[in-house]
Design an enzyme around this catalytic site. Structure first.
Site, PDB file in Angstrom:
ATOM      1  N   TRP A 164       0.650  -1.148  -0.132  1.00 18.81           N
ATOM      2  CA  TRP A 164       0.159  -0.079  -0.019  1.00 18.81           C
ATOM      3  C   TRP A 164       0.932   1.462   0.064  1.00 18.81           C
ATOM      4  CZ3 TRP A 164       2.053   2.106   4.156  1.00 18.81           C
ATOM      5  CH2 TRP A 164       2.411   1.374   5.227  1.00 18.81           C
ATOM      6  N   LYS A 188      -3.350  -8.578  -7.039  1.00 24.57           N
ATOM      7  CA  LYS A 188      -4.037  -8.337  -5.820  1.00 24.57           C
ATOM      8  C   LYS A 188      -3.215  -7.102  -5.290  1.00 24.57           C
ATOM      9  CE  LYS A 188      -3.826  -9.272  -1.645  1.00 24.57           C
ATOM     10  NZ  LYS A 188      -4.179  -8.079  -0.992  1.00 24.57           N
ATOM     11  N   ALA A 190      -3.210  -4.082  -2.378  1.00 24.42           N
ATOM     12  CA  ALA A 190      -3.023  -4.214  -1.091  1.00 24.42           C
ATOM     13  C   ALA A 190      -4.646  -3.801  -0.517  1.00 24.42           C
ATOM     14  CB  ALA A 190      -2.294  -3.232  -0.233  1.00 24.42           C
ATOM     15  N   GLU A 263      10.352  -8.423  -3.271  1.00 24.04           N
ATOM     16  CA  GLU A 263      11.178  -7.087  -2.801  1.00 24.04           C
ATOM     17  C   GLU A 263      10.465  -6.679  -1.528  1.00 24.04           C
ATOM     18  OE1 GLU A 263      11.251  -3.683  -1.810  1.00 24.04           O
ATOM     19  OE2 GLU A 263      10.455  -2.741  -3.513  1.00 24.04           O
ATOM     20  N   CYS A 297      10.417   1.128   1.739  1.00 25.44           N
ATOM     21  CA  CYS A 297      11.080  -0.155   2.106  1.00 25.44           C
ATOM     22  C   CYS A 297      12.718   0.223   2.257  1.00 25.44           C
ATOM     23  CB  CYS A 297      10.731  -1.353   1.091  1.00 25.44           C
ATOM     24  SG  CYS A 297      11.151  -0.726  -0.670  1.00 25.44           S
ATOM     25  N   GLU A 394      12.340  -2.869  11.256  1.00 25.67           N
ATOM     26  CA  GLU A 394      11.737  -1.962  10.465  1.00 25.67           C
ATOM     27  C   GLU A 394      10.511  -1.203  11.011  1.00 25.67           C
ATOM     28  OE1 GLU A 394      10.035  -3.581   6.851  1.00 25.67           O
ATOM     29  OE2 GLU A 394      11.118  -1.825   5.582  1.00 25.67           O
ATOM     30  N   ILE A 395      10.587   0.015  11.239  1.00 31.90           N
ATOM     31  CA  ILE A 395       9.169   0.671  11.762  1.00 31.90           C
ATOM     32  C   ILE A 395       8.374   1.297  10.735  1.00 31.90           C
ATOM     33  CG2 ILE A 395       8.789   2.295  13.487  1.00 31.90           C
ATOM     34  CD1 ILE A 395      11.478   2.441  14.520  1.00 31.90           C
ATOM     35  N   PHE A 396       8.912   1.399   9.538  1.00 27.71           N
ATOM     36  CA  PHE A 396       7.883   1.767   8.598  1.00 27.71           C
ATOM     37  C   PHE A 396       7.188   3.230   8.755  1.00 27.71           C
ATOM     38  CE2 PHE A 396       5.765   0.658   4.382  1.00 27.71           C
ATOM     39  CZ  PHE A 396       6.953   0.188   3.771  1.00 27.71           C
TER      40      PHE A 396
HETATM   41  P1  ADP Z   1       2.261  -4.905   5.003  1.00 29.39           P
HETATM   42  O1  ADP Z   1       2.572  -4.863   6.477  1.00 29.39           O
HETATM   43  O2  ADP Z   1       3.087  -3.839   4.385  1.00 29.39           O
HETATM   44  O3  ADP Z   1       0.808  -4.595   4.555  1.00 29.39           O
HETATM   45  P2  ADP Z   1       2.257  -7.328   3.885  1.00 29.39           P
HETATM   46  O4  ADP Z   1       3.250  -8.402   3.565  1.00 29.39           O
HETATM   47  O5  ADP Z   1       1.320  -7.607   4.814  1.00 29.39           O
HETATM   48  O6  ADP Z   1       2.635  -5.932   4.225  1.00 29.39           O
HETATM   49  O7  ADP Z   1       1.253  -6.921   2.453  1.00 29.39           O
HETATM   50  C1  ADP Z   1       1.778  -6.925   1.179  1.00 29.39           C
HETATM   51  C2  ADP Z   1       0.717  -7.580   0.512  1.00 29.39           C
HETATM   52  O8  ADP Z   1       0.678  -9.075   0.655  1.00 29.39           O
HETATM   53  C3  ADP Z   1      -0.745  -6.882   0.519  1.00 29.39           C
HETATM   54  O9  ADP Z   1      -1.308  -7.064  -0.790  1.00 29.39           O
HETATM   55  C4  ADP Z   1      -1.363  -8.175   1.305  1.00 29.39           C
HETATM   56  O10 ADP Z   1      -2.691  -8.504   1.380  1.00 29.39           O
HETATM   57  C5  ADP Z   1      -0.751  -9.300   0.913  1.00 29.39           C
HETATM   58  N1  ADP Z   1      -0.641 -10.582   1.497  1.00 29.39           N
HETATM   59  C6  ADP Z   1      -0.591 -10.564   3.066  1.00 29.39           C
HETATM   60  N2  ADP Z   1      -0.369 -11.977   3.516  1.00 29.39           N
HETATM   61  C7  ADP Z   1      -0.652 -12.863   2.385  1.00 29.39           C
HETATM   62  C8  ADP Z   1      -0.309 -14.359   2.187  1.00 29.39           C
HETATM   63  N3  ADP Z   1      -0.441 -15.048   3.216  1.00 29.39           N
HETATM   64  N4  ADP Z   1      -0.469 -14.554   0.903  1.00 29.39           N
HETATM   65  C9  ADP Z   1      -0.352 -13.733  -0.130  1.00 29.39           C
HETATM   66  N5  ADP Z   1      -0.488 -12.354  -0.095  1.00 29.39           N
HETATM   67  C10 ADP Z   1      -0.351 -11.909   1.359  1.00 29.39           C
END
Ligand code: ADP
Length: 491
Positions: A164, A188, A190, A263, A297, A394-396
């Site tokens: 996102w 997909k 976010a 990434e 990131c 990582e605090i982001f």
């Molecule tokens: P953040 O903490 O930045 O949201 P994520 O790694 O949780 O980082 O999310 C990045 C993307 O990965 C989002 O589109 C999220 O919906 C998706 N995502 C989260 N969990 C899974 C999973 N188990 N399998 C596939 N995609 C996922």
């Protein structure tokens, strides 16, 4: 980067909220929706179709059909490039509207959305459009009376899962190489920021990219995301997000042995030597961490400052933080908007507490701004030591940790002492020192006397737990191609 003088910005109209599958806009199979919010006000701005396995199934079917038998599979490479150029033109035409939509969904300042996200998105698509008809194999002089050559073919249907923090730009980083290579896509976005991705899908349709080539299934990670990763009809997954999620994806992708590129996160060192131009270095350190609310990131979150200039440097950093304009992201003057959602806001506030408890000195910020929206004051921690959580994790968010150093080799060991290796920067006027450090730092990108310089032509990606493979540049095209060797007996 050129900047556009901005007019006051109106809120955009939200037009696309459904799944985009095989050229059709549809509700999710379950009929479920989820809400997306404006993080500056916490208000709900739209209900979006919540896709899951059933929708992914339809999307993969459409993508396979488009790959194997649709017009995409027969189209000349140059014409693929032309359609991508058309998409870039349509984005340019709607630049203001798209920037506003990004600001509404993500909360980033409109000046950043307009001057960074949108032009970088266009540039990336144009860069890869130019590659579409320049993907060739080789002829290979093997032993014997044979003609041997290689073909570089699309890897197939690619699942693309994006975060996102740069919702629209991540679409371009993923679609660019995929479309140039002739792949088809199930994406997909976010769950926090689905709107610009859906808008770009509409523009892709308008540009004439055939049905089924691009499919978008909004929804959540463990449902829609995992269904993409597990589907046997998906040949490759490109993922940007947290390393913990990448570990789950690796496990889920193992049974079908999918090609994977990742990434992931970082804890990037930004090194300020005593011989640097300190004003430029301070401005670079400020930008390198606080840009995009610290939600990058590659954020330069560990700032290593040589001891002899440390006190002066802290003063410069602090004074910039005090005048940083935090507030309504639709105000063209605003430099920092809210964090993307409640979960991120809470996580950042927790780390700020951990920093204080560990004994780091909170020089500026450390608090929420206002009572509505997820705003965090630009926070600067001094006297941070390597083992503190704020120096490790990582605090982001807009939280900078400053650490002192004396000796260059000790510094290298400390800078590399992290699970991550995405980016690093060095500020110095000594050219030998600059290249010495560039060689020793274990990171996919090293910036010298600059930070966050991105270009569609320059590969980007992580060492260690910051990633696998590279995006952008010619390097970024490779994971979207399979190599085929053809050997013909002559006579
Ligand atoms: P953040 O903490 O930045 O949201 P994520 O790694 O949780 O980082 O999310 C990045 C993307 O990965 C989002 O589109 C999220 O919906 C998706 N995502 C989260 N969990 C899974 C999973 N188990 N399998 C596939 N995609 C996922």
């Amino acid at each position: 980067m050129s900047t556009t003088v901005m007019q006051p910005v109106r809120r955009p109209t939200i037009r696309q909220t459904e799944c985009f599958i095989d050229g059709q806009w549809t509700s999710s199979q379950s009929g479920k929706t989820f809400e997306t919010i404006h993080p500056a006000t916490e208000e709900t701005i739209a209900q979006v179709a919540e896709g899951d396995q059933a929708d992914v199934e339809l999307a993969v079917r459409a993508a396979r059909k488009a790959l194997e038998s649709g017009p995409w599979s027969r189209m000349d490479a140059r014409d693929r490039g032309r359609l991508m150029m058309k998409l870039a033109d349509l984005i340019e035409h709607e630049a203001d509207e798209l920037a506003a939509l990004e600001t509404l969904d993500n909360g980033k300042p409109i000046r950043d959305a307009r001057n960074a996200d949108v032009p970088l998105t266009i540039d990336c698509l144009r860069y890869y459009a130019g590659f579409a008809d320049k993907i060739h194999g080789q002829t290979i002089p093997i032993r014997g009376n044979y003609f041997c050559y290689t073909r570089r073919e699309p890897v197939g249907v690619v699942g693309q899962i994006i975060p996102w923090n740069f919702p629209m730009l991540m679409v371009a980083w993923k679609w660019g190489p995929a479309l140039a290579a002739g792949c088809t896509v199930v994406m997909k976005p976010a769950e926090q920021t689905p709107l610009t991705c859906l808008r770009l899908a509409r523009l892709a349709q308008k540009a004439g990219i055939p049905d089924g080539v691009i499919n978008v299934v909004p929804g959540f990670g463990p449902t829609a995301g995992a269904a993409i990763v597990k589907h046997p009809g998906v040949d490759k997954v490109a993922f940007t997000g947290e390393y913990l999620t990448a570990q789950t994806i690796m496990k889920d992708a193992a049974p079908t042995l999918k090609r994977l590129t990742f990434e992931l996160g970082g804890k990037s060192p930004n090194i300020i030597t005593a011989d640097a131009d300190l004003d430029a270095a301070a401005a670079g350190a400020h930008f390198g961490l606080y840009f995009n609310q610290g939600q990058c990131c590659c954020a330069g979150s560990r700032v290593f400052v040589e001891e002899s200039v440390h006190a002066r440097f802290i003063e410069k950093l602090a004074s910039m933080n005090k005048t940083r304009r935090v507030g309504d992201p639709f105000n063209p003057e605003t430099e920092q908007g809210p964090q993307v959602d409640r979960a991120q806001f809470d996580k950042i506030m927790k780390y700020i507490e951990l920093g204080k408890q560990a004994g780091a000195t909170c020089v500026t910020g450390g608090t929420r701004v206002g009572e509505r929206g997820y705003f965090v004051a630009p926070t600067l921690f001094d006297n941070v030591s390597d083992e503190m959580p704020i120096a490790q994790d990582e605090i982001f968010g807009p939280v900078m940790s400053v650490l002192k150093f004396k000796d260059l080799d000790e510094l290298v060991a400390r800078a590399n002492n992290t699970i991550f290796g995405l980016a690093a920067a060095v500020w110095t006027r000594d050219v030998s020192k600059a290249h010495y450090l560039a060689k020793r730092l274990r990171a996919g990108t090293v910036w010298i006397n600059c930070y966050d310089v991105f270009d569609a032509a320059a590969p980007f990606g992580g060492f260690k737990m910051s990633g696998m493979g590279r995006e952008l540049g010619e390097e970024g095209l490779r994971p979207y191609l399979e190599n085929k060797t053809v050997t013909v007996a002559l006579g």
